[in-house]
Design a protein around this motif. Structure first.
Motif, short mmCIF file in Angstrom:
data_model
loop_
_atom_site.label_atom_id
_atom_site.label_comp_id
_atom_site.label_asym_id
_atom_site.label_seq_id
_atom_site.Cartn_x
_atom_site.Cartn_y
_atom_site.Cartn_z
N TRP A 189 -68.18 10.79 10.57
CA TRP A 189 -67.05 11.68 10.34
C TRP A 189 -67.55 13.04 9.89
O TRP A 189 -68.45 13.12 9.05
CB TRP A 189 -66.10 11.10 9.29
N THR A 197 -57.88 6.48 1.54
CA THR A 197 -59.16 6.37 2.24
C THR A 197 -60.28 6.14 1.23
O THR A 197 -60.39 6.84 0.24
CB THR A 197 -59.45 7.65 3.04
N ARG A 198 -61.10 5.16 1.53
CA ARG A 198 -62.21 4.84 0.63
C ARG A 198 -63.52 5.28 1.25
O ARG A 198 -63.70 5.19 2.46
CB ARG A 198 -62.29 3.32 0.39
N THR A 199 -64.42 5.76 0.43
CA THR A 199 -65.78 6.07 0.91
C THR A 199 -66.71 5.01 0.38
O THR A 199 -66.79 4.76 -0.82
CB THR A 199 -66.23 7.47 0.43
N CYS A 202 -49.13 8.70 5.48
CA CYS A 202 -49.75 7.39 5.60
C CYS A 202 -48.70 6.35 5.19
O CYS A 202 -48.00 6.52 4.19
CB CYS A 202 -50.97 7.31 4.69
N MET A 221 -51.42 12.46 6.23
CA MET A 221 -52.48 11.91 7.06
C MET A 221 -52.81 12.86 8.21
O MET A 221 -53.94 12.93 8.66
CB MET A 221 -52.01 10.56 7.61
N LYS A 241 -58.21 13.14 5.48
CA LYS A 241 -58.34 11.86 4.79
C LYS A 241 -57.10 11.68 3.93
O LYS A 241 -56.74 12.55 3.15
CB LYS A 241 -59.57 11.84 3.90
N CYS A 242 -56.43 10.56 4.08
CA CYS A 242 -55.24 10.30 3.27
C CYS A 242 -55.67 9.84 1.87
O CYS A 242 -56.85 9.63 1.61
CB CYS A 242 -54.33 9.29 3.95
N TYR A 246 -56.09 16.10 11.51
CA TYR A 246 -56.11 14.92 10.67
C TYR A 246 -56.91 15.19 9.40
O TYR A 246 -57.89 15.93 9.42
CB TYR A 246 -56.71 13.74 11.44
N VAL A 255 -60.63 16.37 9.42
CA VAL A 255 -61.68 15.38 9.64
C VAL A 255 -61.65 14.97 11.10
O VAL A 255 -60.58 14.85 11.70
CB VAL A 255 -61.51 14.17 8.68
N TYR A 260 -66.29 17.28 8.94
CA TYR A 260 -65.18 18.06 8.42
C TYR A 260 -65.26 19.50 8.91
O TYR A 260 -66.35 20.01 9.13
CB TYR A 260 -65.20 18.07 6.89
#
Length: 65
Positions: free
Chosen positions: A19, A62-64, A35, A42, A58-59, A56, A10, A21
């Motif tokens: 963001w 991570t919220r969307t 993380c 992470m 998304k751990c 990097y 990301v 990918y």
């Protein structure tokens, strides 16, 4: 954990202001950084296209929105 062959990285795209990918091929895998909150990967230390990189991801926490 087996070494991945590719990683969905990301990164921030300044033109789109979002963001994005990109799948990154992995030649050599050298571990990951976790993380501090969810203890999931992470970032990954890899060698790709002949050079060492940190990619990097998304751990787990991570919220969307």
């Amino acid at each position: 954990m087996d070494s991945p062959k590719e990683i969905n990285s990301v990164f921030w795209d300044n033109k789109k202001k979002s963001w994005e990918y990109k799948m990154v091929a992995v030649d050599e895998y050298h571990g990951w950084t976790e993380c501090q909150y969810c203890n999931k990967p992470m970032s990954h230390n890899i060698k790709s296209e002949g050079e060492f990189k940190v990619v990097y991801v998304k751990c787990g926490c991570t919220r969307t929105d």
